[in-house]
Motif scaffolding. Sequence first.
Motif, mmCIF file in Angstrom:
data_model
loop_
_atom_site.group_PDB
_atom_site.id
_atom_site.type_symbol
_atom_site.label_atom_id
_atom_site.label_comp_id
_atom_site.label_asym_id
_atom_site.label_seq_id
_atom_site.Cartn_x
_atom_site.Cartn_y
_atom_site.Cartn_z
ATOM 1 N N ARG A 1 0.822 -1.207 0.000
ATOM 2 C CA ARG A 1 0.000 0.000 0.000
ATOM 3 C C ARG A 1 0.860 1.263 0.000
ATOM 4 O O ARG A 1 0.378 2.353 -0.318
ATOM 5 N N PHE A 2 2.105 1.130 0.360
ATOM 6 C CA PHE A 2 3.019 2.274 0.409
ATOM 7 C C PHE A 2 3.686 2.426 -0.960
ATOM 8 O O PHE A 2 4.837 2.050 -1.162
ATOM 9 N N ARG A 3 2.925 2.968 -1.897
ATOM 10 C CA ARG A 3 3.341 3.006 -3.301
ATOM 11 C C ARG A 3 4.046 4.298 -3.670
ATOM 12 O O ARG A 3 4.331 4.530 -4.841
ATOM 13 N N GLU A 4 4.318 5.161 -2.686
ATOM 14 C CA GLU A 4 4.988 6.432 -2.917
ATOM 15 C C GLU A 4 6.327 6.439 -2.168
ATOM 16 O O GLU A 4 6.641 5.509 -1.437
ATOM 17 N N GLN A 5 7.087 7.507 -2.344
ATOM 18 C CA GLN A 5 8.298 7.692 -1.533
ATOM 19 C C GLN A 5 7.881 8.076 -0.118
ATOM 20 O O GLN A 5 7.008 8.916 0.081
ATOM 21 N N TYR A 6 8.512 7.445 0.863
ATOM 22 C CA TYR A 6 8.236 7.756 2.272
ATOM 23 C C TYR A 6 9.509 8.256 2.938
ATOM 24 O O TYR A 6 10.618 7.888 2.545
ATOM 25 N N TYR A 7 9.286 9.064 3.995
ATOM 26 C CA TYR A 7 10.424 9.758 4.586
ATOM 27 C C TYR A 7 11.337 8.806 5.344
ATOM 28 O O TYR A 7 12.432 8.476 4.887
ATOM 29 N N TRP A 8 10.912 8.338 6.523
ATOM 30 C CA TRP A 8 11.903 7.624 7.334
ATOM 31 C C TRP A 8 12.194 6.225 6.795
ATOM 32 O O TRP A 8 13.283 5.696 7.008
ATOM 33 N N ASP A 9 11.252 5.620 6.058
ATOM 34 C CA ASP A 9 11.569 4.357 5.387
ATOM 35 C C ASP A 9 12.827 4.492 4.535
ATOM 36 O O ASP A 9 13.627 3.554 4.434
ATOM 37 N N SER A 10 12.972 5.666 3.900
ATOM 38 C CA SER A 10 14.056 5.850 2.944
ATOM 39 C C SER A 10 15.425 5.781 3.595
ATOM 40 O O SER A 10 16.422 5.486 2.913
ATOM 41 N N TYR A 11 15.508 6.048 4.904
ATOM 42 C CA TYR A 11 16.818 5.948 5.553
ATOM 43 C C TYR A 11 17.365 4.530 5.435
ATOM 44 O O TYR A 11 18.525 4.321 5.062
ATOM 45 N N TRP A 12 16.526 3.526 5.752
ATOM 46 C CA TRP A 12 17.012 2.140 5.710
ATOM 47 C C TRP A 12 17.038 1.609 4.286
ATOM 48 O O TRP A 12 17.858 0.746 3.969
#
Length: 717
Positions: free
Chosen positions: A209-220
């Motif tokens: 469901r998270f089909r966009e760029q996400y902020y803190w996910d992007s760190y890992w």
Amino acid sequence: MLLSSKAAVVAGLIHSVLAVPAATTTSVTPGTAVPSLTLSTSVASPSASLSAILPPQAPLPPTQPWCIGQIFCAGSLLQTVNIAQLWSDPKTFVDKPTSKSSQQVLADFNTFNLSTVTEDDMLNFVDTDFLGEGLELEAVALPNFNPNPAFLNNVTDPLLKAFAQTVHGYWTQLARNTNQSALCAEYPGGECESTLIPLNHTFVIPGGRFREQYYWDSYWIIQGLLQSELYDTVNATLQNFMDEIEDFGFIPNGGRIYYLDRSQPPLFIHMVYDYVNVTGDTSVLQRALPLAEAELAWWANNRTLEVTSPYTSQTYMMSHYAVNNSAPRPESYLTDYLTVHDPTLTTPLTDAQAADLYSELASGAETGWDYSSRFEAVPQLGNPGLRTLNVKNHIPVCLNSILYKARVLLADLYGTSNETAANTHRQVAAGIRAGIIDLLWNPDKLAFYDFNLTSNARNDIFTAATFYPVWNGIIPDEVLASQSNAFGYFASVNMVMNKYNGTVPVTFIDWTGLQWDAPNSWPPHQYIIMQALRSIPSNLTTNGLPVPSSSQSTYDLVPAGQLNFTEAQLPGQPFRGAQANENATATGPGADINKLDGTVVNGGNATSGEGWRDTLQREVANRYYTSTLCSWHATGGSIAGLLPQLPASQLNLTDSINNTGNMYEKFSNLNVDSSGSGGEYTVQAGFGWTNGVLLWVASTYGEQLVAPQCPELVASA
């Protein structure tokens, strides 16, 4: 690896695995790394018969100044579609671009009499006026994709090396660009309307469901991309975040307009630092440094307040999560609506109480921990539900630790180019550090706890947030005082390795059903724990792991009061022994069901002279690999010549027929074959940060990784 007979007993775990088909499917042509993306619209499943009239609605919430549309922002259309409950996930609707102009969609909606409108009316309206979710995005080939990055050479076990290479390949399935041909013109004059925030550069999504760029996910995600040598993609991700700071003054939670009221844990400067440190590309700093200043200013101006310590009477500027919002979150509209207008409660909330609860719900989403008993008004006592959220009145360990390190890293990035700015950031960082030690550190329990402004005291609830300060370079004097104290800070990790089959859970509270409580364990936390262990000076880690007495378990090595639970109150570890319903012993040495000579089940191989710090790193790294690989295999994953796919009779137990393995966003610390569970939405497969942590673990601990023994799949209890 051959394990003891105790391991064979553990192999009989009773478990359930949720296999969730993603809303999108991707395939990669061998040798090209060019994905083909097939978008499949979610099939509506109304909660009532199509002829049923929609239930009466509560009064509309106030219009939100940060969300100006009348289709995807709080208003009559969004509320009515959600009341119809056409999809199990409210996010599905707000990710659907319209097929008509905003004006025409609103005109079509206004033909309905809301007192007589039916499920069928709403279903036909959405089918006619909206397109499939996610159409504004497209798969993209990753530039310079190398199927054999150098880090794979660090992994000695053939199976684990092959699995790391498989996960490395998943980046090609999660890479996205904005589909320029499907974009809508800016509201309100275009031929269509969409919630997407268009991005100018390639990015990697979490998945599901998270089909966009996400902020803190992007760190890992970035931690993995760096190991995968996908430096251009990391740079592109940073450029997207910098575009957002320029456009909005901050980085929103994710790439949709319904996230424009909130951010997420502010790891942008950490990402920039890691990128520069690995690549040596300092050219990004010309743009990144002033925008990093802008982001820190946003947090200082909007999320920071003065706190006077009840312990020392000193005053500090500390940060909290606090979203100005008085309506349901659009992507979780029905969930928030039913939380406020709970039909089982006889006393309705006042308008002011409803607005405050909506603000708390949005603030909980900003924490990234949505949701956890950690932020209840009276943490840990009972299960009063989300109505008792008290996020804004907490000074969180995690947020302030991240902001401390952001200041330190920004000062380091300036170097000698701007010593005035660098010194200013170091001074601010020193103040945050002092506040963290004063307000959040309990020197007797050897742990960090959130500070509760409502009670004007530290909470007692123990969470994985306790490891954020040391990860970010804040090591209390008490931890540095002795090996015993240094171990005491990590004693809960040792207990988990011995007492439970999976990795470290987010809390030890297992009765709330919230996804940021037990039994769920999250990939970012395993990374943070391993990095915190690496931060402990080597002179404090020469001793081996302490051993409890013959009449005690590893629980007794945990400092008194740290967990705020007796051993008998901790969640149990179910396993299949002589009788199907047999459980691990709740207390005493029998509770350490995974204990082996010098190591733990699925914890790798002990080495001579290994200090306690290195032992725990090895065990957590191996246990994380175990949870990831075993749950992937349980849902259809296979590797030619090394790991055959499970037979259909077993895959049927995990609803995984025709599946090829799920990388889950979270895991169960009780069952390494299973995903996590609970929360507002079905567990998601994909999964960006899971992949990133896996690749970092492979690169960092590759020689210490041993192929796990996955428990036999059995029917769910």
